[in-house]
Scaffold this motif. Structure first.
Motif, mmCIF file in Angstrom:
data_model
loop_
_atom_site.group_PDB
_atom_site.id
_atom_site.type_symbol
_atom_site.label_atom_id
_atom_site.label_comp_id
_atom_site.label_asym_id
_atom_site.label_seq_id
_atom_site.Cartn_x
_atom_site.Cartn_y
_atom_site.Cartn_z
ATOM 1 N N ALA A 29 42.286 34.854 44.313
ATOM 2 C CA ALA A 29 43.655 35.166 43.915
ATOM 3 C C ALA A 29 44.647 34.104 44.381
ATOM 4 O O ALA A 29 45.662 33.865 43.727
ATOM 5 C CB ALA A 29 44.044 36.536 44.453
ATOM 6 N N LYS A 30 44.347 33.453 45.501
ATOM 7 C CA LYS A 30 45.223 32.408 46.026
ATOM 8 C C LYS A 30 45.409 31.290 44.996
ATOM 9 O O LYS A 30 46.461 30.667 44.919
ATOM 10 C CB LYS A 30 44.635 31.854 47.326
ATOM 11 N N ASN A 31 44.389 31.065 44.183
ATOM 12 C CA ASN A 31 44.431 30.009 43.164
ATOM 13 C C ASN A 31 44.872 30.520 41.795
ATOM 14 O O ASN A 31 44.842 29.771 40.824
ATOM 15 C CB ASN A 31 43.059 29.333 43.066
ATOM 16 N N SER A 32 45.286 31.778 41.728
ATOM 17 C CA SER A 32 45.757 32.349 40.462
ATOM 18 C C SER A 32 47.242 32.063 40.298
ATOM 19 O O SER A 32 47.904 31.560 41.205
ATOM 20 C CB SER A 32 45.522 33.861 40.429
ATOM 21 N N MET A 33 47.777 32.430 39.166
ATOM 22 C CA MET A 33 49.212 32.246 38.928
ATOM 23 C C MET A 33 50.078 33.080 39.872
ATOM 24 O O MET A 33 51.257 32.801 40.058
ATOM 25 C CB MET A 33 49.561 32.570 37.468
ATOM 26 N N ASP A 76 39.555 39.591 45.882
ATOM 27 C CA ASP A 76 39.151 38.327 46.496
ATOM 28 C C ASP A 76 40.385 37.470 46.795
ATOM 29 O O ASP A 76 40.972 36.860 45.890
ATOM 30 C CB ASP A 76 38.204 37.607 45.536
ATOM 31 N N ALA A 77 40.765 37.423 48.075
ATOM 32 C CA ALA A 77 41.976 36.696 48.472
ATOM 33 C C ALA A 77 41.880 35.216 48.129
ATOM 34 O O ALA A 77 42.870 34.611 47.711
ATOM 35 C CB ALA A 77 42.234 36.889 49.965
ATOM 36 N N ILE A 90 50.362 43.874 47.333
ATOM 37 C CA ILE A 90 50.082 44.674 48.527
ATOM 38 C C ILE A 90 51.309 44.588 49.431
ATOM 39 O O ILE A 90 51.845 43.508 49.686
ATOM 40 C CB ILE A 90 48.808 44.163 49.217
ATOM 41 N N GLY A 91 51.790 45.750 49.865
ATOM 42 C CA GLY A 91 52.986 45.821 50.698
ATOM 43 C C GLY A 91 54.242 46.182 49.934
ATOM 44 O O GLY A 91 55.276 46.479 50.543
ATOM 45 N N GLU A 130 48.306 35.265 45.180
ATOM 46 C CA GLU A 130 47.780 36.288 46.083
ATOM 47 C C GLU A 130 47.189 37.422 45.254
ATOM 48 O O GLU A 130 47.349 37.460 44.034
ATOM 49 C CB GLU A 130 48.872 36.818 47.004
ATOM 50 N N ARG A 131 46.500 38.344 45.937
ATOM 51 C CA ARG A 131 45.919 39.485 45.235
ATOM 52 C C ARG A 131 47.025 40.347 44.639
ATOM 53 O O ARG A 131 48.099 40.488 45.214
ATOM 54 C CB ARG A 131 45.081 40.342 46.186
ATOM 55 N N ILE A 132 46.752 40.914 43.477
ATOM 56 C CA ILE A 132 47.662 41.868 42.857
ATOM 57 C C ILE A 132 46.993 43.242 42.860
ATOM 58 O O ILE A 132 45.772 43.360 42.852
ATOM 59 C CB ILE A 132 48.076 41.447 41.428
#
Length: 155
Positions: free
Chosen positions: A48-52, A44-45, A97-98, A55-57
Motif C-alpha cells: 500500500a505504501k507504493n499505491s496512490m 499489506d503496508a 485506519i484511524g 498507505e493501507r485503505i
C-alpha cells in the motif's frame, strides 16, 4: 424501540447522528480476512505504501456497514422489516485506519406499500464523513417500514 415509524420519516428529514466511530487497524484486519478479501491495499503496508494512497485503505464494505449501521438506533431500530435494496453506493474518498466516521441520514421519499397495509417503503440516503468533513461514502437504500400501530381503545 427507538426507531421511527413510516409516518415519522418525512421526505427531506435530515438526521445528524450523534454516534461516531474511529476505524482501527483491528477492524480492517478482521473484517477483511473474515470476508476473504485478500486485497493487499487493505492488508499489506509495504504494498500500500507504493499505491496512490501511500498507505493501507479500509475495506469499503466495512465502511458501508458502518455508514448504514450508525443510523439504525435513531431511524429503524424495531420499526423496520428489512432492507429492500441498495440503489446507489459511492465511495468518493478512501477511509484510512484511524479515521473517525460520522453519518447523516436524509429521507428521500416514502410511499405506502401496495401489498402490506401496515407498512410503507422509505428511501434513505446515508452520507458518511471523516473527521475532516470529507465525504467518504454515500448510499441510497429502500427499507420496508412499519406504520404506527393503531391505538387500542380502552373500555
Amino acid at each position: 424501540m427507538s426507531g421511527l415509524y413510516f409516518e415519522e420519516l418525512e421526505p427531506e428529514l435530515t438526521i445528524k447522528h450523534a454516534v461516531t466511530r474511529t476505524v482501527t487497524e483491528t477492524d480492517n484486519l478482521l473484517f477483511t480476512t473474515l470476508t476473504l478479501n485478500v486485497q493487499p491495499l487493505h492488508l499489506d503496508a509495504e504494498f500500500a505504501k507504493n499505491s496512490m494512497y501511500g498507505e493501507r485503505i479500509v475495506n469499503s464494505v466495512f465502511t458501508l456497514g458502518v455508514v448504514v449501521g450508525i443510523p439504525v438506533q435513531e431511524t429503524t431500530l424495531g420499526t423496520t422489516l428489512g432492507n429492500l435494496g441498495f440503489e446507489e453506493i459511492a465511495f468518493p474518498a478512501p477511509v484510512l485506519i484511524g479515521d473517525t466516521l460520522r453519518v447523516e441520514t436524509q429521507i428521500l421519499s416514502r410511499r405506502e406499500s401496495k401489498s402490506r397495509p401496515d407498512t410503507g417503503i422509505v428511501r434513505f440516503e446515508h452520507r458518511g464523513f471523516n473527521q475532516k468533513d470529507k465525504l467518504v461514502c454515500r448510499v441510497q437504500r429502500s427499507g420496508l417500514m412499519l406504520k404506527k400501530p393503531a391505538e387500542v381503545a380502552v373500555s
